[in-house]
Design a protein around this motif. Structure first.
Motif, PDB file in Angstrom:
ATOM      1  N   SER A  13      44.427  48.312  52.308  1.00 12.03           N
ATOM      2  CA  SER A  13      43.292  47.428  52.068  1.00 12.03           C
ATOM      3  C   SER A  13      42.436  47.252  53.310  1.00 12.03           C
ATOM      4  O   SER A  13      42.921  47.101  54.420  1.00 12.03           O
ATOM      5  N   LYS A  14      41.115  47.282  53.104  1.00 12.75           N
ATOM      6  CA  LYS A  14      40.174  47.025  54.178  1.00 12.75           C
ATOM      7  C   LYS A  14      39.405  45.728  53.924  1.00 12.75           C
ATOM      8  O   LYS A  14      38.325  45.505  54.469  1.00 12.75           O
ATOM      9  N   THR A 129      55.926  33.513  55.329  1.00  8.56           N
ATOM     10  CA  THR A 129      54.930  32.625  55.937  1.00  8.56           C
ATOM     11  C   THR A 129      54.707  32.850  57.426  1.00  8.56           C
ATOM     12  O   THR A 129      53.582  32.702  57.908  1.00  8.56           O
ATOM     13  N   ILE A 130      55.735  33.191  58.197  1.00  5.81           N
ATOM     14  CA  ILE A 130      55.580  33.098  59.646  1.00  5.81           C
ATOM     15  C   ILE A 130      54.531  34.046  60.216  1.00  5.81           C
ATOM     16  O   ILE A 130      53.983  33.777  61.295  1.00  5.81           O
ATOM     17  N   ALA A 131      54.221  35.145  59.521  1.00  9.01           N
ATOM     18  CA  ALA A 131      53.179  36.035  60.026  1.00  9.01           C
ATOM     19  C   ALA A 131      51.792  35.403  59.944  1.00  9.01           C
ATOM     20  O   ALA A 131      50.843  35.903  60.551  1.00  9.01           O
ATOM     21  N   GLY A 167      49.711  47.198  57.196  1.00  9.63           N
ATOM     22  CA  GLY A 167      50.019  46.495  55.961  1.00  9.63           C
ATOM     23  C   GLY A 167      49.221  45.216  55.834  1.00  9.63           C
ATOM     24  O   GLY A 167      48.956  44.526  56.812  1.00  9.63           O
ATOM     25  N   LYS A 168      48.816  44.911  54.614  1.00  8.52           N
ATOM     26  CA  LYS A 168      48.022  43.715  54.340  1.00  8.52           C
ATOM     27  C   LYS A 168      48.654  42.903  53.228  1.00  8.52           C
ATOM     28  O   LYS A 168      49.231  43.447  52.278  1.00  8.52           O
ATOM     29  N   ARG A 169      48.537  41.593  53.347  1.00 11.35           N
ATOM     30  CA  ARG A 169      48.957  40.683  52.282  1.00 11.35           C
ATOM     31  C   ARG A 169      47.694  40.387  51.482  1.00 11.35           C
ATOM     32  O   ARG A 169      46.826  39.636  51.917  1.00 11.35           O
ATOM     33  N   THR A 170      47.574  41.022  50.325  1.00  9.91           N
ATOM     34  CA  THR A 170      46.335  40.931  49.560  1.00  9.91           C
ATOM     35  C   THR A 170      46.604  40.525  48.119  1.00  9.91           C
ATOM     36  O   THR A 170      47.724  40.643  47.613  1.00  9.91           O
ATOM     37  N   PRO A 172      44.257  40.248  44.075  1.00  8.08           N
ATOM     38  CA  PRO A 172      42.984  40.431  43.382  1.00  8.08           C
ATOM     39  C   PRO A 172      42.357  39.083  43.032  1.00  8.08           C
ATOM     40  O   PRO A 172      43.050  38.151  42.626  1.00  8.08           O
ATOM     41  N   TYR A 173      41.046  39.000  43.180  1.00  9.53           N
ATOM     42  CA  TYR A 173      40.333  37.772  42.822  1.00  9.53           C
ATOM     43  C   TYR A 173      38.907  38.130  42.407  1.00  9.53           C
ATOM     44  O   TYR A 173      38.145  38.672  43.199  1.00  9.53           O
ATOM     45  N   LYS A 174      38.611  37.862  41.139  1.00 10.70           N
ATOM     46  CA  LYS A 174      37.272  38.133  40.602  1.00 10.70           C
ATOM     47  C   LYS A 174      36.817  39.558  40.907  1.00 10.70           C
ATOM     48  O   LYS A 174      35.746  39.796  41.477  1.00 10.70           O
ATOM     49  N   ASN A 175      37.652  40.502  40.533  1.00  9.56           N
ATOM     50  CA  ASN A 175      37.329  41.926  40.615  1.00  9.56           C
ATOM     51  C   ASN A 175      37.211  42.486  42.026  1.00  9.56           C
ATOM     52  O   ASN A 175      36.629  43.557  42.234  1.00  9.56           O
ATOM     53  N   HIS A 176      37.720  41.756  43.010  1.00  5.62           N
ATOM     54  CA  HIS A 176      37.800  42.345  44.342  1.00  5.62           C
ATOM     55  C   HIS A 176      39.098  41.881  45.005  1.00  5.62           C
ATOM     56  O   HIS A 176      39.821  41.062  44.470  1.00  5.62           O
ATOM     57  N   SER A 177      39.377  42.452  46.149  1.00  6.28           N
ATOM     58  CA  SER A 177      40.634  42.184  46.837  1.00  6.28           C
ATOM     59  C   SER A 177      40.408  41.258  48.018  1.00  6.28           C
ATOM     60  O   SER A 177      39.468  41.442  48.794  1.00  6.28           O
ATOM     61  N   ILE A 178      41.274  40.257  48.119  1.00  3.33           N
ATOM     62  CA  ILE A 178      41.228  39.332  49.249  1.00  3.33           C
ATOM     63  C   ILE A 178      42.454  39.562  50.121  1.00  3.33           C
ATOM     64  O   ILE A 178      43.583  39.612  49.631  1.00  3.33           O
ATOM     65  N   SER A 179      42.222  39.715  51.410  1.00  3.18           N
ATOM     66  CA  SER A 179      43.287  39.940  52.376  1.00  3.18           C
ATOM     67  C   SER A 179      43.482  38.681  53.206  1.00  3.18           C
ATOM     68  O   SER A 179      42.502  38.052  53.630  1.00  3.18           O
ATOM     69  N   ILE A 180      44.746  38.313  53.426  1.00  2.00           N
ATOM     70  CA  ILE A 180      45.061  37.084  54.157  1.00  2.00           C
ATOM     71  C   ILE A 180      45.409  37.424  55.599  1.00  2.00           C
ATOM     72  O   ILE A 180      46.123  38.388  55.870  1.00  2.00           O
TER      73      ILE A 180
END
Length: 247
Positions: A13-14, A129-131, A167-170, A172-180
């Motif tokens: 994920s970008k 959580t710790i990351a 690696g990403k913690r992502t 899907p939200y409203k047809n796109h990807s959100i990365s934390i």
């Protein structure tokens, strides 16, 4: 959630990183509806294995980063004296309260809990959580303060090797990807912080993508993803025991 799309998001994920509070507020509505989420399944395996180390009956437990209370059914089954959930996300805490109306929860915006007395909790639990925590030195120091002598800390998270590889913690939200937003805390650094805070590592566990996970990928026609990440550590957990300074 399909395994193939999950791992593609996890490792490629970008998406622009969002701060955890905002991201988990958005994710809270669908967080409990993730069939086939391998990471959540592996988290249960690691955490429950670690929890077998002690008896939680009658203990005061702090669940830091409790989210929607994924583990609360399990934790309450031990009949603790007290279980308190802490999280940065109001949305996640709202979902937890819907499931457990009498739950004691608290929204927190930092790693410090100045109104909680020293040695109040017997056990601290922190999963996936710790990351999200930038200053792990401050986090461990505060956990040590909250924990009574001979108390226990159990935590799990994405393995730093996976995060370091992009690696990403992502989600899907409203047809796109959100990365934390995540921070990479190497295992050696975590071990060092434990030692500095008089926390003995009683149990360490990690899971790599292995032959045992091959069926997940076969079912989703994603063997190319399996082959790419075979033998990559994906999740880890630790049981830390606080040293009794009096002993």
């Amino acid at each position: 959630m399909q395994i193939s799309s999950y791992f593609k998001r996890l490792f490629t994920s970008k998406a622009k990183d969002q701060e955890p509070e905002k991201a988990y507020d958005l994710w809270s509505a669908s967080y409990d509806e993730q069939p086939g989420n391998l990471m959540l399944e592996l988290d249960k395996i690691v955490l429950y294995d670690l929890l077998d180390d002690i008896d939680l009956a009658g203990k005061r437990i702090a669940d830091i980063g409790c989210g929607t209370g994924r583990h609360w059914q399990k934790l309450l089954s031990y009949e603790p004296e007290l279980l308190v959930g802490f999280d940065v996300s109001e949305g996640m805490l709202k979902k937890l309260k819907e499931k457990y109306p009498n739950a004691l929860v608290r929204k927190t915006n930092s790693d410090a809990y100045p109104d909680i007395t020293d040695g109040f909790f017997d056990v601290i639990i922190c999963t996936l959580t710790i990351a999200h925590m930038q200053r792990m030195d401050q986090t461990f120091a505060e956990w040590n303060r909250l924990l009574k002598p001979c108390g226990d800390i159990f935590f799990t998270d994405y393995h730093p090797e996976a995060l370091a590889k992009g690696g990403k913690r992502t989600f899907p939200y409203k047809n796109h990807s959100i990365s934390i937003r995540n921070f990479v805390h190497p295992i050696a650094f975590v071990r060092q912080l434990a030692a500095v805070n008089d926390l003995r590592i009683a149990h360490f566990r990690h899971i790599k993508i292995s032959e045992a996970h091959r069926p997940y990928y076969e079912q989703k026609n994603a063997l190319h993803v399996y082959e790419r990440f075979l033998n990559t550590p994906i999740i880890y957990g630790m049981h830390l025991k606080k040293v009794d300074a009096v002993a």
